[in-house]
Design a protein around this motif. Structure first.
Motif, mmCIF file in Angstrom:
data_model
loop_
_atom_site.group_PDB
_atom_site.id
_atom_site.type_symbol
_atom_site.label_atom_id
_atom_site.label_comp_id
_atom_site.label_asym_id
_atom_site.label_seq_id
_atom_site.Cartn_x
_atom_site.Cartn_y
_atom_site.Cartn_z
ATOM 1 N N ARG A 186 -41.927 16.523 22.200
ATOM 2 C CA ARG A 186 -41.421 15.695 23.278
ATOM 3 C C ARG A 186 -40.447 16.494 24.126
ATOM 4 O O ARG A 186 -39.313 16.684 23.736
ATOM 5 C CB ARG A 186 -40.745 14.453 22.719
ATOM 6 C CG ARG A 186 -40.293 13.502 23.800
ATOM 7 C CD ARG A 186 -39.744 12.249 23.196
ATOM 8 N NE ARG A 186 -39.355 11.353 24.254
ATOM 9 C CZ ARG A 186 -38.834 10.181 24.065
ATOM 10 N NH1 ARG A 186 -38.643 9.736 22.857
ATOM 11 N NH2 ARG A 186 -38.498 9.429 25.075
ATOM 12 N N GLU A 194 -45.106 4.744 21.463
ATOM 13 C CA GLU A 194 -43.830 4.400 22.098
ATOM 14 C C GLU A 194 -43.670 5.142 23.421
ATOM 15 O O GLU A 194 -43.256 4.571 24.431
ATOM 16 C CB GLU A 194 -42.668 4.743 21.170
ATOM 17 C CG GLU A 194 -42.585 3.876 19.928
ATOM 18 C CD GLU A 194 -41.500 4.341 18.970
ATOM 19 O OE1 GLU A 194 -40.591 5.099 19.393
ATOM 20 O OE2 GLU A 194 -41.552 3.939 17.792
ATOM 21 N N SER A 218 -43.831 14.899 16.603
ATOM 22 C CA SER A 218 -44.133 14.785 18.028
ATOM 23 C C SER A 218 -43.488 15.915 18.796
ATOM 24 O O SER A 218 -42.374 16.307 18.513
ATOM 25 C CB SER A 218 -43.610 13.455 18.576
ATOM 26 O OG SER A 218 -44.334 12.404 18.024
ATOM 27 N N LYS A 257 -45.122 7.228 17.360
ATOM 28 C CA LYS A 257 -44.232 7.769 18.387
ATOM 29 C C LYS A 257 -44.969 7.978 19.702
ATOM 30 O O LYS A 257 -44.429 7.722 20.780
ATOM 31 C CB LYS A 257 -43.625 9.090 17.885
ATOM 32 C CG LYS A 257 -42.539 9.625 18.754
ATOM 33 C CD LYS A 257 -41.318 8.724 18.725
ATOM 34 C CE LYS A 257 -40.158 9.363 19.462
ATOM 35 N NZ LYS A 257 -39.045 8.439 19.627
#
Length: 160
Positions: free
Chosen positions: A139, A64, A137, A61
């Motif tokens: 985010r 990405e 993650s 992730k």
């Protein structure tokens, strides 16, 4: 007792756009070239700059996110570990590579850094991404979801 510590912290600027590839299982692997510059004075009092280039890899992730949001010139804070690998090239020669495997990243500077307008670059943004220790993650909302008071549109106009 501690087994040892392998910790790298870098703050620098991307030398080119990120290169994102995917493994057969679909995991993102993003590679960036990160420049760090230090300044010191020589014996004569003249400032001397030294730029070091680091190959940094992001996986999953985090890879990405790095591939989507980072651009050439972006300033970024990276935490990770250093890895040394040895491989045999096509010519049969053994080659060595040093890279940083990132597990945390914070985008620094303005949204427009690395190719945006001066107006956007003057508004500092700070976003943190990483593994969070548990594999999940962290985010935060993208910078575009945090409009400035003078942006001239309502929250309902934001597409996400």
């Amino acid at each position: 007792m501690a087994r040892g510590i392998n910790k790298v912290i870098l703050v620098g600027n991307l030398g080119n756009d990120p290169d994102t590839k995917y493994t057969q299982s679909g995991m993102a692997v993003t590679t960036i070239s990160l420049a760090t510059t230090s300044v010191r004075k020589d014996r004569d009092g003249n400032q001397q700059e030294r730029t070091e280039w680091h190959r940094v890899k992001f996986f999953g992730k985090l890879g990405e996110i790095a591939g989507e949001y980072l651009r050439k010139g972006s300033q970024v804070y990276v935490e990770g570990s250093i890895r040394y690998d040895k491989f045999t090239g096509n010519d049969g020669q053994e080659r060595y590579i040093t890279e940083i495997v990132a597990d945390e990243m914070q985008m620094l500077g303005g949204r427009g850094e690395g190719g945006g307008s001066a107006e956007r670059a003057s508004r500092p943004q700070r976003q943190e991404y990483g593994s969070g220790g548990s594999g999940a993650s962290r985010r935060p909302a993208p910078a575009a979801a945090q409009p400035a008071a003078d942006a001239g549109f309502d929250d309902d106009d934001i597409p996400f």
